[in-house]
Write an enzyme that holds these catalytic residues in place. Structure first.
Site, PDB file in Angstrom:
ATOM      1  N   CYS A  89       0.819  -1.223   0.000  1.00 24.14           N
ATOM      2  CA  CYS A  89       0.000   0.000   0.000  1.00 24.14           C
ATOM      3  C   CYS A  89       0.844   1.260   0.000  1.00 24.14           C
ATOM      4  O   CYS A  89       0.307   2.367  -0.082  1.00 24.14           O
ATOM      5  CB  CYS A  89      -0.922  -0.001   1.209  1.00 24.14           C
ATOM      6  SG  CYS A  89      -1.736  -1.582   1.446  1.00 24.14           S
ATOM      7  N   CYS A 212     -13.201   0.526   7.922  1.00 22.65           N
ATOM      8  CA  CYS A 212     -12.335   0.054   6.841  1.00 22.65           C
ATOM      9  C   CYS A 212     -12.306   1.047   5.683  1.00 22.65           C
ATOM     10  O   CYS A 212     -13.324   1.658   5.354  1.00 22.65           O
ATOM     11  CB  CYS A 212     -12.831  -1.282   6.297  1.00 22.65           C
ATOM     12  SG  CYS A 212     -13.051  -2.544   7.559  1.00 22.65           S
ATOM     13  N   SER A 213     -11.138   1.159   5.029  1.00 24.23           N
ATOM     14  CA  SER A 213     -11.041   2.019   3.849  1.00 24.23           C
ATOM     15  C   SER A 213     -11.696   1.293   2.669  1.00 24.23           C
ATOM     16  O   SER A 213     -12.192   0.180   2.803  1.00 24.23           O
ATOM     17  CB  SER A 213      -9.582   2.351   3.550  1.00 24.23           C
ATOM     18  OG  SER A 213      -8.846   1.163   3.339  1.00 24.23           O
ATOM     19  N   LYS A 334     -10.059   6.368   3.787  1.00 19.95           N
ATOM     20  CA  LYS A 334     -11.397   6.000   4.255  1.00 19.95           C
ATOM     21  C   LYS A 334     -12.504   6.495   3.313  1.00 19.95           C
ATOM     22  O   LYS A 334     -13.444   5.771   3.035  1.00 19.95           O
ATOM     23  CB  LYS A 334     -11.576   6.594   5.659  1.00 19.95           C
ATOM     24  CG  LYS A 334     -12.907   6.339   6.304  1.00 19.95           C
ATOM     25  CD  LYS A 334     -13.047   4.881   6.685  1.00 19.95           C
ATOM     26  CE  LYS A 334     -14.487   4.478   6.912  1.00 19.95           C
ATOM     27  NZ  LYS A 334     -15.196   4.118   5.684  1.00 19.95           N
ATOM     28  N   HIS A 338      -8.866   4.025  -1.547  1.00 15.88           N
ATOM     29  CA  HIS A 338      -7.519   3.463  -1.377  1.00 15.88           C
ATOM     30  C   HIS A 338      -7.159   2.531  -2.533  1.00 15.88           C
ATOM     31  O   HIS A 338      -7.131   1.314  -2.366  1.00 15.88           O
ATOM     32  CB  HIS A 338      -7.463   2.734  -0.029  1.00 15.88           C
ATOM     33  CG  HIS A 338      -6.110   2.216   0.365  1.00 15.88           C
ATOM     34  ND1 HIS A 338      -4.929   2.754  -0.091  1.00 15.88           N
ATOM     35  CD2 HIS A 338      -5.765   1.194   1.197  1.00 15.88           C
ATOM     36  CE1 HIS A 338      -3.914   2.074   0.431  1.00 15.88           C
ATOM     37  NE2 HIS A 338      -4.395   1.123   1.210  1.00 15.88           N
TER      38      HIS A 338
END
Lengths: 390, 144
Positions: A89, A212-213, A334, A338
């Protein structure tokens, strides 16, 4: 007195983030590159850009490797040398670091660094399986771990040691959705309320869906130059004045400290030292909120508050647009979304907008110094860059 | 020394072969005494390759945990399941499922015991098809 510029951002671009059906990653990157080109009319991309460094996490999403030359061709840069960086990431934050090395070494005067990921055409179960490759397969996924599950264990450890609450984590989501609602390029441009966040379904307790994103498609890029020539391209460059990166064990399970991510802390310490700035000097920061707990941990690792006080910082409203440090003004991972490989340069894109007064409704007035904090996997990679208005 | 009595290499594959035999084994460094769990080909502290296999005790302490509600396909039949990171007295930490306990009984700091899944009884793979990799047996934790 802040440190000398290491390199300058003379333009930045970002595609719309979201579920962009039928658009391949190379096509997403065209949108980001065109955005950067159009913002910088003095730049002749074909003549001036000497190399492309592009971050991308996985070939699995599109059955496509060799991303560097593919993307270079689609944005009119062939035959420049290209390189792909992979650090899960944080792939494109590492691309920024590679760009700094290229410019600071004198190898190239002008380079494009960027990142891209195309994810939403895959089933959620496939995406989560690919993302989990950023962790320790033989000892984590094989034993039943998921990516949210590992961050949930960080959250549980943080709750146990410091008394952090599920409400404090939910408040990170509420804040970032509030910011995202002001970002026309964000994946989710809508507010959420605390009750919705707290009552959303459990993914890996204590983390719920709203902790969670998002799984997102998107691309982003920066044009980096030697500081001495930045004014040739723009009157308003943004200088990178500090940079740090660190690694940690690939497995979370091996670490003595389960409440924080040391790679982020070490990268931050290095970046602050190079930039000659302190945490209190930071006006805007984009931090890695892949899960809400990760933003709370980032506050602490970056020195915005004491260890264990991250939950209180968001609860006190100190990380909103009017807070002592505005965190994730873009909406963060978020709400902005992402697309893993694109996140590092997308964070820098937001800081670039803020430091050049182009952030519209979410502009932090007079922001002078910004920071980006990007985490790969469970913190096996941490990258922090510090920026100053030119 | 015959082939059969040779020391198993200090690899992930060997670690899981021991797990298949119902044993949790770590690598102890003969140079500095560090116990590395799971094992590595060189000591995690001093990088010496002078290692020996040592058994890890049955008891461990729970450092943190979660309840997984959304899992990969392979574990869907088990959700919700508890997953934790544990620490052994001898040194070393592992992650694994925690079975035989109600979620509200889980506590950071509690003592757990290691247990092992029975080896899979999957039908033998036809000789011409390479078996799917990996096929490691699993350990798990349960209340002491």
């Amino acid at each position: 007195m802040t440190g000398k510029p290491l390199a300058s951002i003379v333009s930045a671009g970002m595609s719309k983030f979201g579920r962009l059906d039928g658009i391949y990653s190379r096509e997403l990157f065209v949108e980001a590159a065109k955005d950067a080109y159009e913002k910088c009319p003095n730049l002749d991309p074909k003549k001036d850009i000497k190399a492309l460094i592009v971050g991308q996490m996985g070939e699995s999403f599109e059955h496509q490797g060799h991303t560097g030359p593919t993307v270079a061709d689609w944005i009119g840069l062939t035959p420049v040398p290209t390189m792909r960086t992979e650090a899960a990431c944080s792939s494109s934050a590492v691309a920024i670091r590679a760009g700094l090395m290229a410019v600071m070494s004198g190898l190239h005067d002008v380079v494009m660094v960027g990142g891209v990921e195309k994810m939403t055409h895959r089933k959620t179960s496939d995406v989560t399986e690919y993302l989990a490759m950023a962790c320790d397969y033989p000892f984590e996924q094989w034993q039943g771990a998921t990516f949210p599950g590992l961050f949930a264990m960080v959250a549980r450890a943080h709750m146990h040691k410091y008394g952090t609450t599920e409400k404090q984590m939910a408040l990170v989501a509420v804040k970032n959705h509030h910011h995202g609602a002001m970002n026309p390029k964000a994946h989710m441009q809508k507010e959420i309320c605390l009750e919705d966040a707290l009552s959303s379904r459990v993914v890996a307790w204590p983390l719920k869906l709203y902790d969670c994103s998002l799984i997102t498609d998107g691309a982003s890029c920066l044009i980096l130059t030697k500081p001495e020539i930045a004014k040739k391209y723009t009157d308003a460059p943004v200088h990178i004045i500090g940079s740090g990166q660190a690694s940690d064990t690939i497995g979370l399970y091996e670490r003595e400290n389960l409440t924080n991510l040391d790679s982020g802390r070490l990268a931050g310490e290095e970046a602050y030292m190079v930039a000659s700035v302190e945490p209190k000097d930071i006006d805007v920061a984009e931090v890695h909120d892949c899960f809400t707990i990760a933003e709370i941990v980032a506050y602490e690792d970056l020195g915005f508050c004491d260890r264990g006080k991250g939950g209180c910082l968001v609860e006190d409203g100190q990380t909103g647009l009017d807070g002592k440090v505005a965190v994730n003004t873009s909406g963060g991972l978020k709400a902005k979304g992402h697309p893993v490989g694109a996140t590092g340069t997308a964070q820098a894109y937001e800081v670039y907008l803020q430091l050049t007064e182009q952030a519209g409704k979410r502009q932090v007035k007079g922001a002078e110094i910004g920071l980006t904090h990007n985490i790969g996997g469970l913190g096996a990679t941490g990258v922090v860059n510090i920026y100053k208005r030119g | 020394m015959s082939l059969l009595s040779e020391v198993r290499p200090f690899t992930i594959e060997s670690f899981y072969k021991f797990v298949g035999d119902g044993k949790l084994m770590a690598a102890k460094c003969n140079n500095c005494g560090t116990v590395t769990l799971p094992p590595r080909p060189a000591c995690s502290k001093c990088l010496s390759k002078d290692l020996q296999w040592v058994p890890v005790g049955n008891e461990c302490k729970l450092l943190t945990y979660t309840m997984i509600h959304v899992s990969p396909k392979e574990f869907e039949s088990k959700v919700p399941y508890a997953l934790g990171i544990v620490k052994f007295n001898e040194g070393g930490q592992l992650l694994g499922m925690i079975r035989g306990i109600e979620p509200d009984k889980l506590q950071v700091g509690m003592t757990l015991k290691v247990d092992f899944e029975r080896t899979s009884t999957a039908p033998a793979t036809p000789a011409q098809t390479p078996p799917q990799w990996p096929q490691w047996p699993r350990y798990f934790f349960r209340p002491a």
